[in-house]
Enzyme design. Structure first.
Site, PDB file in Angstrom:
ATOM      1  N   ARG A  48      67.828  46.870  47.503  1.00  9.22           N
ATOM      2  CA  ARG A  48      67.249  46.392  46.245  1.00  9.22           C
ATOM      3  C   ARG A  48      67.202  44.866  46.235  1.00  9.22           C
ATOM      4  NH1 ARG A  48      70.391  45.408  41.993  1.00  9.22           N
ATOM      5  NH2 ARG A  48      71.805  47.138  42.414  1.00  9.22           N
ATOM      6  N   TYR A  99      42.219  42.113  33.447  1.00  9.37           N
ATOM      7  CA  TYR A  99      42.287  43.544  33.733  1.00  9.37           C
ATOM      8  C   TYR A  99      42.894  44.266  32.532  1.00  9.37           C
ATOM      9  CZ  TYR A  99      44.537  47.769  35.527  1.00  9.37           C
ATOM     10  OH  TYR A  99      44.986  49.053  35.684  1.00  9.37           O
ATOM     11  N   ASP A 127      46.262  34.983  38.590  1.00  7.50           N
ATOM     12  CA  ASP A 127      46.036  36.259  39.264  1.00  7.50           C
ATOM     13  C   ASP A 127      44.951  36.028  40.320  1.00  7.50           C
ATOM     14  OD1 ASP A 127      45.154  38.806  40.073  1.00  7.50           O
ATOM     15  OD2 ASP A 127      45.664  39.704  38.141  1.00  7.50           O
ATOM     16  N   LYS A 130      45.174  46.179  46.363  1.00  5.03           N
ATOM     17  CA  LYS A 130      43.752  45.930  46.556  1.00  5.03           C
ATOM     18  C   LYS A 130      43.466  45.361  47.952  1.00  5.03           C
ATOM     19  CE  LYS A 130      43.460  47.239  42.217  1.00  5.03           C
ATOM     20  NZ  LYS A 130      44.824  47.218  41.675  1.00  5.03           N
TER      21      LYS A 130
END
Length: 384
Positions: free
Chosen positions: A46, A98, A170, A195
């Site tokens: 983690r 988005y 972004d 993406k």
């Protein structure tokens, strides 16, 4: 080192001495200590895992940052990012983000005490009007999803620094291959790694990248505490995807340029949103702040009936959400990516029943145009 070479060779691999060309997948949740107070540098996955570390170092190098953090999704990255802020803090955001990002801001972060102003961030004077004593950050997409509005990153960075604000960009659509916001003054860069960085429509991932030691330490603490880390296997898939980022982006852009030009000649297509067209209002800004235009196109057709018929008649282009993969995908934003945005807001931003978003893939461009042509015609569709 040229970025095309960096995509292939990535960060220096110090995790093994076997000579393996492919970075190993360290599928381990925990790591044994050599003794009391002695560590290999890895304790618990983690916190850090060797495979994920290699990926993060590669992304940081591509964006010219000092640190990158890999998350299971882009939305997980944004969720962690918002933990930098406290109750009452105000953030200025692009109004054409988005839909999932706006949903998070409106329904989760506002509930937790954050305040947002969604405005056209391509208009710097409008941004100035919304800065107040509680404002802590400016969050932009450029180009935006789905109407491809471009914000001048350098100008926004200058404004942010003058007001002691964090500038978050972004960079999903253009990737560090075409645009490097940190070099233009941004403080944090965000990616939906699902993406273009992955590039194959088969893995979810997200990234935050910074060139600030202070922000890196804060984000690492949030990351460790909330536990939203990318798995070793998915990290390896992203490493593999990034190796072909440069050649994919160039070919997809070549296809997009040809398709965007063709769309502008079609009677049923009334508007084409592609930042690579000289007619785009922000074309000069795009040329100044990046070395490419990417392969995302939105276009508006004459009627809702035309839009629906096109989606049902396509044979090669897939009607599916997401973008950036080798397969071309087409999306209906008003009912898919932006379905949770109030209808009035959608329509005000040009997201109506006639707007379609196309992620151009690696297929032959003429085949894609043939598919679009038959879907736009009145004739029955046929197999390609």
């Amino acid at each position: 080192m040229d970025i095309t070479t960096l995509c292939i060779h990535g960060a220096k691999n110090n995790t093994h001495n076997t000579g393996a060309v492919s970075v190993p997948i360290y599928q381990s949740a925990t790591f044994a200590h050599l003794g009391v107070g002695k560590s290999t540098g890895y304790d618990y996955s983690r916190v850090q895992n060797p495979t994920r570390e290699y990926l993060e170092q590669t992304i940081a190098a591509l964006e010219n940052g000092i640190d990158a953090l890999a998350f299971p999704t882009g939305m997980a990255a944004i969720t962690a990012l918002m933990e930098l802020f406290s109750i009452g803090d105000h953030i200025i955001v692009s109004d054409d983000l988005y839909g999932g990002t706006l949903r998070l801001f409106e329904n989760i972060n506002k509930k937790n005490g954050l305040k947002f102003s969604a405005i056209d961030t391509s208009n710097i004077e409008e941004v100035k009007k919304h800065i107040n004593p509680e404002t802590k950050a400016i969050y932009i997409e450029t180009p935006t999803n789905p109407t491809m509005v471009v914000t001048d990153i350098a100008a926004m960075a200058e404004l942010a620094k003058a007001n002691n604000l964090i500038l978050i960009v972004d960079n999903t659509f253009l990737t560090p291959y075409y645009q490097q916001p940190l070099n233009l003054g941004a403080d944090i860069v965000l990616h939906s790694g699902t993406k273009y960085l992955c590039g194959h429509n088969d893995t979810l991932a997200g990234f935050l990248v910074t060139n600030s030691k202070e922000l890196s330490e804060k984000l690492r603490y949030i990351y460790k505490t909330t536990g939203s880390c990318l798995s070793p296997f998915d990290s390896w898939l992203l490493i593999r995807g990034i190796k072909t980022l440069a050649v994919r982006m160039d070919k997809q852009q070549e296809n997009a340029m040809k398709i965007a030009g063709w769309l502008t000649t079609q009677e049923k297509v009334k508007k084409v949103y592609y930042i690579g067209l000289p007619t785009h209002k922000d074309y000069e800004v795009s040329k100044r702040q990046g070395k490419g235009f990417g392969s995302m196109i939105s276009f508006e057709v004459d009627t809702e009936e035309t839009a629906r018929n096109l989606l049902e008649r396509l044979n090669l282009i897939l009607f599916a959400e997401s973008l950036g993969g080798v397969e071309s995908l087409i999306t209906y934003p008003i009912y898919q990516t932006h379905a949770d945005i109030p209808l009035e807001d959608r329509l005000a931003r040009g997201i109506n029943e006639k707007l379609l978003r196309l992620s151009v893939g690696l297929e032959n461009a003429d085949d894609l145009i043939t598919d679009l042509a038959q879907a736009l015609s009145k004739e029955e569709s046929y197999e390609i």
